[in-house]
Write an enzyme that holds these catalytic residues in place. Structure first.
Site, PDB file in Angstrom:
ATOM      1  N   VAL A  19      37.263  35.043  11.920  1.00 11.51           N
ATOM      2  CA  VAL A  19      36.829  36.440  12.062  1.00 11.51           C
ATOM      3  C   VAL A  19      37.806  37.202  12.954  1.00 11.51           C
ATOM      4  O   VAL A  19      38.252  38.305  12.616  1.00 11.51           O
ATOM      5  CB  VAL A  19      35.385  36.496  12.615  1.00 11.51           C
ATOM      6  N   GLU A 172      34.606  32.041   4.143  1.00 10.56           N
ATOM      7  CA  GLU A 172      35.796  31.209   4.301  1.00 10.56           C
ATOM      8  C   GLU A 172      36.423  31.000   2.922  1.00 10.56           C
ATOM      9  O   GLU A 172      35.735  30.833   1.930  1.00 10.56           O
ATOM     10  CB  GLU A 172      35.426  29.865   4.929  1.00 10.56           C
ATOM     11  N   HIS A 228      21.280  34.071   0.470  1.00 10.09           N
ATOM     12  CA  HIS A 228      22.254  33.282  -0.292  1.00 10.09           C
ATOM     13  C   HIS A 228      21.801  31.821  -0.370  1.00 10.09           C
ATOM     14  O   HIS A 228      21.902  31.180  -1.416  1.00 10.09           O
ATOM     15  CB  HIS A 228      23.646  33.386   0.346  1.00 10.09           C
ATOM     16  N   TYR A 268      11.805  43.644  -7.563  1.00 12.87           N
ATOM     17  CA  TYR A 268      10.998  42.642  -6.828  1.00 12.87           C
ATOM     18  C   TYR A 268      11.582  42.305  -5.452  1.00 12.87           C
ATOM     19  O   TYR A 268      11.200  41.308  -4.866  1.00 12.87           O
ATOM     20  CB  TYR A 268      10.854  41.334  -7.628  1.00 12.87           C
ATOM     21  N   CYS A 279       0.538  37.719 -15.365  1.00 12.09           N
ATOM     22  CA  CYS A 279       1.655  36.848 -15.781  1.00 12.09           C
ATOM     23  C   CYS A 279       2.299  36.039 -14.661  1.00 12.09           C
ATOM     24  O   CYS A 279       2.461  34.828 -14.778  1.00 12.09           O
ATOM     25  CB  CYS A 279       2.726  37.680 -16.474  1.00 12.09           C
ATOM     26  N   LYS A 337      -0.292  46.890 -10.650  1.00 10.46           N
ATOM     27  CA  LYS A 337       0.918  47.669 -10.335  1.00 10.46           C
ATOM     28  C   LYS A 337       0.746  49.118 -10.767  1.00 10.46           C
ATOM     29  O   LYS A 337      -0.219  49.460 -11.458  1.00 10.46           O
ATOM     30  CB  LYS A 337       2.161  47.051 -10.975  1.00 10.46           C
ATOM     31  N   ARG A 344      -6.381  42.455 -13.897  1.00 11.18           N
ATOM     32  CA  ARG A 344      -6.380  40.978 -13.905  1.00 11.18           C
ATOM     33  C   ARG A 344      -5.354  40.444 -12.903  1.00 11.18           C
ATOM     34  O   ARG A 344      -4.198  40.833 -12.939  1.00 11.18           O
ATOM     35  CB  ARG A 344      -6.046  40.451 -15.307  1.00 11.18           C
TER      36      ARG A 344
END
Ligand SMILES: NC(=O)c1ccc[n+]([C@@H]2O[C@H](COP(=O)([O-])OP(=O)(O)OC[C@H]3O[C@@H](n4cnc5c(N)ncnc54)[C@H](O)[C@@H]3O)[C@@H](O)[C@H]2O)c1
Length: 445
Positions: A19, A172, A228, A268, A279, A337, A344
């Protein structure tokens, strides 16, 4: 990076790992006058000889060019140059301690040394900008680093120095390329603008610049790397599942990656309500059952349900902290939503059950629910929750002490009484949506 001012900056870089060396060489290549320092004589000798103990494409050459040009110079001691510096970048190590916390002692030691020098800097000298490029654990700048610096220097920030964070996101093996083309530049500051956009060192960079508080700058570095790691673990669990099913893992991965709309996107990824609906819960369970049938352990995916339950419990606690039972509360949006009437598997049903169990009275309205479906839906609600039609919304809202937002019909949002607390399941923890203004993010200059 290119210098933004009429005169190049005089900068020093403390700590010559990847760095520090990338920072020093890049600043020097941009025309600034840079001193590079490390407490280990061995590292200084390695840089001087052009023999780094690791390979980093392009870095050897850039160091050689800038050292030869004299824009970069190696130094063992900060004291003789400290009076003339505009900027000091601190890039020392913050290794993992025995308690799994980042060990900031090397940073504290470096800042104590800098503080002592600051205390001797004439008060008339131009202010010195200290930039932490090391990874700093959340909260440490406010609780340890800045207080240590103030103690060692006998000065408050703003009195001859300023402290900013500029976390580095390089990897790196592609350190120089990553540094030159960051996806975004994050600047953590004591107050907005305090560092003058790091004295303009990133001016001309194509990446957007985010000027944020210390804690946000510290946290985002850890969040990125945690994500990650999560991606790798997820990809490998799906790879093992593919093997178990006799599929080619790489082929299945390509299929997954071909969906840039829901899989590789921001979809999401914003904190809010727990997942639910007809679902997601069902198919996750089915995938886990398939894995079990293949005698496979998928701990990351197995933990997802528990995490979802914990999140719901967190929301209940937040509501309870804002308004004690019996409320009453007003829930806007029962379906799983926005834009649908389907209840449901809606997480709001479980939320209602848990709130009712704490003796809350909850008035419920969903703008997408047709009157003919309302009766059946209401039968599924716990005692204490009452579903209202459009005609009764105003009255129900008038008595509410808190609103839980799971949908945002603009007409109703406008009519929310001022001062009424809101728990927003669509955008967790942001300020009141009635006062919400766009986040301050300025693009590259
Ligand atoms: N290596 C990476 O890929 C990477 C990427 C992003 C962020 N980071 C973070 O950046 C920081 C530095 O990482 P690195 O890999 O470059 O570190 P490193 O351990 O390779 O180098 C740190 C250097 O700082 C020197 N140093 C320590 N205290 C000093 C002092 N008081 N004065 C002068 N020199 C001093 C050490 O001798 C060492 O050479 C860490 O917090 C790391 O987590 C690393």
């Amino acid at each position: 990076m290119s210098p933004s001012r009429t005169r190049p900056l005089r900068a020093a870089v403390l700590g010559l790992g990847r760095v520090g060396l990338v920072t020093a060489a890049s600043l020097a290549a941009a025309g600034h006058r840079v001193f590079a320092l490390d407490r280990r004589a061995e590292r200084l000798a390695q840089v001087a000889r052009g023999r780094l103990p690791w390979r980093e494409p392009g870095l050897d050459e850039l160091l050689r060019t800038t050292l030869d040009a004299g824009t970069l110079a190696l130094r063992a001691d900060l004291e003789p140059i400290s009076a003339e510096l505009d900027l000091l970048a601190i890039c020392v190590e913050t290794p993992l301690g025995a308690d799994d916390r980042l060990d900031v002692r090397p940073l504290c030691a470096a800042l104590a040394e800098v503080g002592r020098l600051l205390s001797r800097r004439p008060r008339t000298a131009a202010p010195l900008l200290l930039v932490l490029r090391s990874t700093v654990p959340p909260g440490a700048t406010e609780t340890r680093l800045l207080p240590g610096l103030v103690e060692a220097s006998g000065r408050a920030p703003g009195e001859g120095f300023e402290l900013a964070l500029n976390p580095e996101f390089l990897r790196e093996g592609s350190a120089l390329a990553d540094h030159r083309a960051p996806a975004r530049i994050v600047i953590g500051e004591r107050r907005p603008g305090a560092s003058g956009r790091l004295l303009g060192i990133y001016e001309g960079a194509a990446a957007p610049v985010f000027e944020v508080g210390y804690r946000e700058a510290e946290t985002i570095k850890l969040v990125d790397n945690a994500f990650h790691a999560l991606k790798v673990a997820f990809a490998n669990e799906i790879g093992r599942l593919a093997f178990g099913l006799g599929l080619l893992p790489a082929r299945l991965a390509e299929l997954f990656l071909a969906d840039g709309k829901l899989n590789l996107s921001a979809a999401y990824l914003r904190p809010g309500a727990p997942y639910g609906g007809p679902c997601l819960p069902k198919d996750l369970r089915a995938l886990l059952a398939t894995a079990r049938a293949c005698a496979l352990e998928l701990p990351v995916l197995r933990a997802v349900e528990a995490s979802n339950r914990l999140h719901l419990a967190f929301l209940v606690e937040r509501i309870a902290a804002l308004v004690p039972p019996p409320g009453p509360l007003f829930l806007l949006g029962l379906a799983f939503k926005e834009g649908v009437e389907d209840v449901r598997g809606s997480p709001q049903l479980e939320l209602l059950a848990q709130l009712a169990a704490r003796d809350y009275a909850i008035e419920v309205f969903d703008p997408d629910l047709e009157p003919e479906d309302a009766l059946a839906v209401e039968r599924g609600l716990p005692a204490g929750a009452r579903l209202h039609g459009r005609g009764a919304v105003e009255a129900a809202l008038a008595g509410a002490r808190l609103v839980i937002l799971a949908k945002r019909p603009p007409d109703l949002l406008r009519r929310l009484p001022p001062g009424l607390p809101i728990v927003d399941l669509l955008r967790l923890d942001l300020p009141d949506p009635r006062e919400r203004s766009p986040r301050t993010t300025r693009g590259a200059a």
